[in-house]
Scaffold this motif. Structure first.
Motif, PDB file in Angstrom:
ATOM      1  N   ASP A 329       4.071 -10.844   2.417  1.00  0.00           N
ATOM      2  CA  ASP A 329       3.896  -9.476   1.798  1.00  0.00           C
ATOM      3  C   ASP A 329       4.217  -8.522   2.499  1.00  0.00           C
ATOM      4  N   ALA A 332       1.762  -5.895   3.580  1.00  0.00           N
ATOM      5  CA  ALA A 332       0.728  -6.243   4.764  1.00  0.00           C
ATOM      6  C   ALA A 332       1.940  -6.103   6.176  1.00  0.00           C
ATOM      7  N   ARG A 337       0.833  -7.446   9.495  1.00  0.00           N
ATOM      8  CA  ARG A 337       0.220  -8.757   9.166  1.00  0.00           C
ATOM      9  C   ARG A 337       1.632  -9.591   8.599  1.00  0.00           C
ATOM     10  N   ASP A 338       1.411 -10.872   9.062  1.00  0.00           N
ATOM     11  CA  ASP A 338       2.325 -11.599   8.551  1.00  0.00           C
ATOM     12  C   ASP A 338       1.668 -12.687   7.688  1.00  0.00           C
ATOM     13  N   SER A 339       1.413 -12.090   6.101  1.00  0.00           N
ATOM     14  CA  SER A 339       0.839 -13.149   5.164  1.00  0.00           C
ATOM     15  C   SER A 339       1.010 -14.506   5.376  1.00  0.00           C
ATOM     16  N   ASP A 342      -0.779 -15.749   8.305  1.00  0.00           N
ATOM     17  CA  ASP A 342      -2.126 -15.795   8.106  1.00  0.00           C
ATOM     18  C   ASP A 342      -2.839 -16.645   7.404  1.00  0.00           C
TER      19      ASP A 342
END
Length: 350
Positions: A329, A332, A337-339, A342
């Motif tokens: 994403d 994100a 953040r690494d979707s 995650d």
């Protein structure tokens, strides 16, 4: 690609070694049919290249390529007085019709590559994102492996290329460091492949008995369907004393996971307690081989199809485990953040 194992399966690997050698001989000689001579001029070069691919390339049927029709479109583009660069361009465009990342034409001034197998897809990986926001740059390295334990008590190993040496001691260090974690993520996003020996070395830490890794066929004649029966090959557990892993595993992949890395994903997908998370891999399941044209150019192409343990061809990629397909994403990512990572963590912490 080659397969080797110094412990426990010497006879099996010797047979596979002879099989691969036999495949190479068939590719070079074309079996028992007549070997043609070609003029060292534009038309001779074109015809030799077309014929080599016609007799030895292994995925015409699977890719729906009418090679005779391709010849009828490209042959009129060859002229006696065209430059070597112009000839190369025509030949490279012809090879692109195969849509194969393993197929390249090489000269002293250029090498052709078919890039659309990955260029039409999102990249889905940022090394900086993982290193900065998940490890705060405090990850460890051992040889070609980067590793650490995430704050959710999940181990993480990054292997960027199967072309990089994979030492047994390096694997011991990474797996031992992650031993107290609840699960392990193996990140092979953007891993373009390399040595099948490294695939075997890695997989051997996650199996406890002889494991079918897949099958391979070789050409038995010049026809597009002239193949041997599938020949199985196996992987074996690492030698006694090595660090093994028996807890849950997630393999994280993207479209740029190709060739030997694609094979790694296909083998791992069949193991218990393993899930594949991310995007469908880039494929590249044909064992590549090289041949030389009379004018000195080289051509590398997929010559022998390799299938997964269930007999599925993975030339077009390996899909994630059902329910675990995800892209990175970009919004994100802007927030650190690494979707994809995650979701991999979530798989192991639920």
């Amino acid at each position: 690609m080659h397969f080797s194992k110094p412990f426990g399966n010497l006879m099996v690997m010797k047979k596979i070694g002879l099989f691969v050698l036999y495949t190479a001989i068939l590719v070079i000689t074309g079996g028992c049919h007549e070997v043609r001579d070609y003029a060292d001029d534009p038309r001779g070069t074109f015809e030799q290249l077309w014929t080599i691919m016609d007799e030895h390339y292994c995925f015409f049927r699977e890719k729906g390529v009418d090679w005779e029709e391709v010849h009828s479109r490209y042959a009129p583009q060859i002229a006696d007085r065209m430059t070597r660069q112009e000839l190369f361009d025509v030949c490279a465009r012809m090879l692109d019709e195969l849509r194969d990342g393993h197929t390249n034409l090489s000269s002293s001034f250029r090498t052709s590559y078919y890039r659309k197998w990955w260029s039409d897809y999102p990249q889905n990986y940022s090394a900086r994102l993982v290193e900065e926001y998940y490890f705060h740059f405090n990850y460890l390295s051992a040889g070609s492996l980067d590793y650490g334990v995430l704050e959710e008590n999940v181990g993480y190993i990054r292997y960027a290329s199967f072309a990089s040496p994979l030492g047994e001691g390096n694997l011991d260090a990474a797996l031992a460091y992650c031993a107290t974690a609840d699960g392990l993520i193996i990140d092979v996003r953007d891993n373009g492949g390399g040595s099948m020996t490294n695939v075997e070395t890695f997989v051997s830490r996650f199996i406890t008995s002889r494991t079918l890794a897949g099958t391979i066929c070789h050409k038995t004649g010049p026809g597009h369907d002239d193949f041997s029966k599938p020949y199985p090959y196996y992987y074996y557990p690492a030698e006694e004393g090595r660090v093994m892993w028996g807890k849950p595993v997630v393999v994280l992949c993207n479209r740029s996971t190709f060739s030997a890395a694609n094979n790694f994903v296909s083998v791992m997908k069949g193991l218990p307690n393993v899930r594949i998370v991310g995007a469908t891999t880039g494929g590249g399941s044909g064992m590549p081989f090289s041949s030389e044209l009379k004018n000195g150019w080289g051509v590398r192409f997929s010559a022998s199809p390799v299938r997964d343990p269930e007999g599925n061809l993975t030339e077009f990629g390996v899909e994630p485990t059902e329910g675990y397909a995800v892209d990175l994403d970009p919004m994100a990512a802007l927030s650190g953040r690494d979707s994809m990572l995650d979701l991999a963590v979530s798989c192991l912490t639920k």
